[in-house]
Design a protein around this motif. Structure first.
Motif, mmCIF file in Angstrom:
data_model
loop_
_atom_site.group_PDB
_atom_site.id
_atom_site.type_symbol
_atom_site.label_atom_id
_atom_site.label_comp_id
_atom_site.label_asym_id
_atom_site.label_seq_id
_atom_site.Cartn_x
_atom_site.Cartn_y
_atom_site.Cartn_z
ATOM 1 N N SER A 90 0.805 -1.214 0.000
ATOM 2 C CA SER A 90 0.000 0.000 0.000
ATOM 3 C C SER A 90 0.843 1.271 0.000
ATOM 4 O O SER A 90 0.356 2.334 -0.366
ATOM 5 C CB SER A 90 -0.932 0.019 1.210
ATOM 6 O OG SER A 90 -0.165 -0.038 2.393
ATOM 7 N N ALA A 91 2.121 1.177 0.402
ATOM 8 C CA ALA A 91 2.994 2.345 0.448
ATOM 9 C C ALA A 91 4.219 2.094 -0.424
ATOM 10 O O ALA A 91 4.787 1.000 -0.410
ATOM 11 C CB ALA A 91 3.425 2.629 1.875
ATOM 12 N N VAL A 92 4.608 3.106 -1.185
ATOM 13 C CA VAL A 92 5.754 2.987 -2.081
ATOM 14 C C VAL A 92 6.630 4.238 -1.969
ATOM 15 O O VAL A 92 6.226 5.250 -1.397
ATOM 16 C CB VAL A 92 5.329 2.804 -3.555
ATOM 17 C CG1 VAL A 92 4.578 1.517 -3.759
ATOM 18 C CG2 VAL A 92 4.531 3.984 -4.052
ATOM 19 N N LEU A 108 0.976 9.725 -14.095
ATOM 20 C CA LEU A 108 1.140 8.357 -13.605
ATOM 21 C C LEU A 108 1.113 8.344 -12.081
ATOM 22 O O LEU A 108 0.455 7.501 -11.468
ATOM 23 C CB LEU A 108 2.453 7.762 -14.116
ATOM 24 C CG LEU A 108 2.633 6.272 -13.855
ATOM 25 C CD1 LEU A 108 3.299 5.609 -15.037
ATOM 26 C CD2 LEU A 108 3.453 6.026 -12.612
ATOM 27 N N ALA A 109 1.800 9.284 -11.457
ATOM 28 C CA ALA A 109 1.821 9.358 -9.989
ATOM 29 C C ALA A 109 0.423 9.626 -9.436
ATOM 30 O O ALA A 109 -0.006 8.987 -8.456
ATOM 31 C CB ALA A 109 2.792 10.443 -9.531
ATOM 32 N N ASP A 110 -0.303 10.540 -10.063
ATOM 33 C CA ASP A 110 -1.664 10.843 -9.608
ATOM 34 C C ASP A 110 -2.586 9.642 -9.798
ATOM 35 O O ASP A 110 -3.439 9.359 -8.951
ATOM 36 C CB ASP A 110 -2.223 12.061 -10.353
ATOM 37 C CG ASP A 110 -1.509 13.348 -9.961
ATOM 38 O OD1 ASP A 110 -0.855 13.364 -8.896
ATOM 39 O OD2 ASP A 110 -1.590 14.325 -10.738
ATOM 40 N N GLY A 111 -2.404 8.904 -10.904
ATOM 41 C CA GLY A 111 -3.197 7.695 -11.133
ATOM 42 C C GLY A 111 -2.916 6.632 -10.088
ATOM 43 O O GLY A 111 -3.825 5.951 -9.620
ATOM 44 N N ALA A 112 -1.642 6.498 -9.694
ATOM 45 C CA ALA A 112 -1.289 5.524 -8.666
ATOM 46 C C ALA A 112 -1.882 5.925 -7.318
ATOM 47 O O ALA A 112 -2.353 5.073 -6.560
ATOM 48 C CB ALA A 112 0.229 5.396 -8.558
ATOM 49 N N ARG A 113 -1.880 7.225 -7.038
ATOM 50 C CA ARG A 113 -2.494 7.700 -5.784
ATOM 51 C C ARG A 113 -4.000 7.452 -5.804
ATOM 52 O O ARG A 113 -4.576 7.035 -4.797
ATOM 53 C CB ARG A 113 -2.217 9.188 -5.585
ATOM 54 C CG ARG A 113 -0.832 9.474 -5.081
ATOM 55 C CD ARG A 113 -0.698 10.933 -4.643
ATOM 56 N NE ARG A 113 0.676 11.246 -4.435
ATOM 57 C CZ ARG A 113 1.444 11.922 -5.298
ATOM 58 N NH1 ARG A 113 0.926 12.344 -6.439
ATOM 59 N NH2 ARG A 113 2.700 12.158 -5.042
ATOM 60 N N ASP A 114 -4.643 7.708 -6.937
ATOM 61 C CA ASP A 114 -6.083 7.457 -7.068
ATOM 62 C C ASP A 114 -6.387 5.979 -6.901
ATOM 63 O O ASP A 114 -7.442 5.604 -6.409
ATOM 64 C CB ASP A 114 -6.595 7.937 -8.430
ATOM 65 C CG ASP A 114 -6.584 9.448 -8.562
ATOM 66 O OD1 ASP A 114 -6.482 10.137 -7.520
ATOM 67 O OD2 ASP A 114 -6.679 9.944 -9.702
ATOM 68 N N GLY A 115 -5.454 5.124 -7.354
ATOM 69 C CA GLY A 115 -5.635 3.686 -7.235
ATOM 70 C C GLY A 115 -5.443 3.150 -5.827
ATOM 71 O O GLY A 115 -5.745 1.998 -5.557
ATOM 72 N N GLY A 116 -4.908 3.971 -4.920
ATOM 73 C CA GLY A 116 -4.807 3.563 -3.518
ATOM 74 C C GLY A 116 -3.393 3.474 -2.971
ATOM 75 O O GLY A 116 -3.222 3.102 -1.809
ATOM 76 N N LYS A 118 0.123 4.935 -1.423
ATOM 77 C CA LYS A 118 0.499 6.096 -0.617
ATOM 78 C C LYS A 118 1.983 6.359 -0.814
ATOM 79 O O LYS A 118 2.805 5.475 -0.637
ATOM 80 C CB LYS A 118 0.219 5.826 0.854
ATOM 81 C CG LYS A 118 -1.250 5.750 1.168
ATOM 82 C CD LYS A 118 -1.492 5.441 2.618
ATOM 83 C CE LYS A 118 -2.949 5.392 2.965
ATOM 84 N NZ LYS A 118 -3.702 4.432 2.165
ATOM 85 N N PHE A 119 2.295 7.613 -1.195
ATOM 86 C CA PHE A 119 3.682 8.071 -1.279
ATOM 87 C C PHE A 119 3.737 9.577 -1.279
ATOM 88 O O PHE A 119 2.739 10.240 -1.387
ATOM 89 C CB PHE A 119 4.419 7.497 -2.504
ATOM 90 C CG PHE A 119 3.779 7.739 -3.840
ATOM 91 C CD1 PHE A 119 4.178 8.805 -4.622
ATOM 92 C CD2 PHE A 119 2.810 6.886 -4.328
ATOM 93 C CE1 PHE A 119 3.623 9.018 -5.861
ATOM 94 C CE2 PHE A 119 2.248 7.085 -5.570
ATOM 95 C CZ PHE A 119 2.658 8.154 -6.328
#
Length: 119
Positions: A90-92, A108-116, A118-119
């Motif tokens: 869950s955290a990267v 890409l970073a915003d999409g990963a955050r939207d996908g759940g 945390k970074f």
């Protein structure tokens, strides 16, 4: 002597990688951007293994052809986040790989955050 774009990115990449390291609990989310596609993978630097990966190339094979744009980058971010959550990650740590945090890398970073993630 003028420095090429590629050499400047490589020098930035070395500076960034001195400070970043991924572990099994908090792997490194690496972004690679080419002219045609964008790639993302989660890497455990302690073992040197890639845990999860996704790209606009692999997503394009399943459905319609993806362009190298921000929408495709956001889809790759959401896909890598979904695969990471399946592996209980869950955290990267975000590694922009020397690229400027703007445009496709930011999408890409915003999409990963939207996908759940945390970074």
């Amino acid at each position: 002597m003028k420095m090429s774009k590629t050499l400047a990115r490589m020098r930035r990449k070395v500076r960034i990688r001195k400070k970043l390291a991924g572990s099994a609990e908090r792997p490194r989310l690496v972004v690679y951007r080419s002219n045609r596609h964008i790639y993302a993978q989660l890497v455990d630097d302690l073992t040197g293994q890639t845990l999860v990966s996704s790209s606009s190339l692999t997503l394009g094979k399943t459905g319609e052809a993806l362009k190298a744009d921000k929408e495709a980058a956001a889809m790759v971010g959401k896909d890598v986040a979904a695969k990471a959550l399946e592996h209980n990650i869950s955290a990267v740590v975000f590694d922009r790989n020397g690229y400027i945090y703007h445009g496709r890398v930011k999408a890409l970073a915003d999409g990963a955050r939207d996908g759940g993630l945390k970074f």
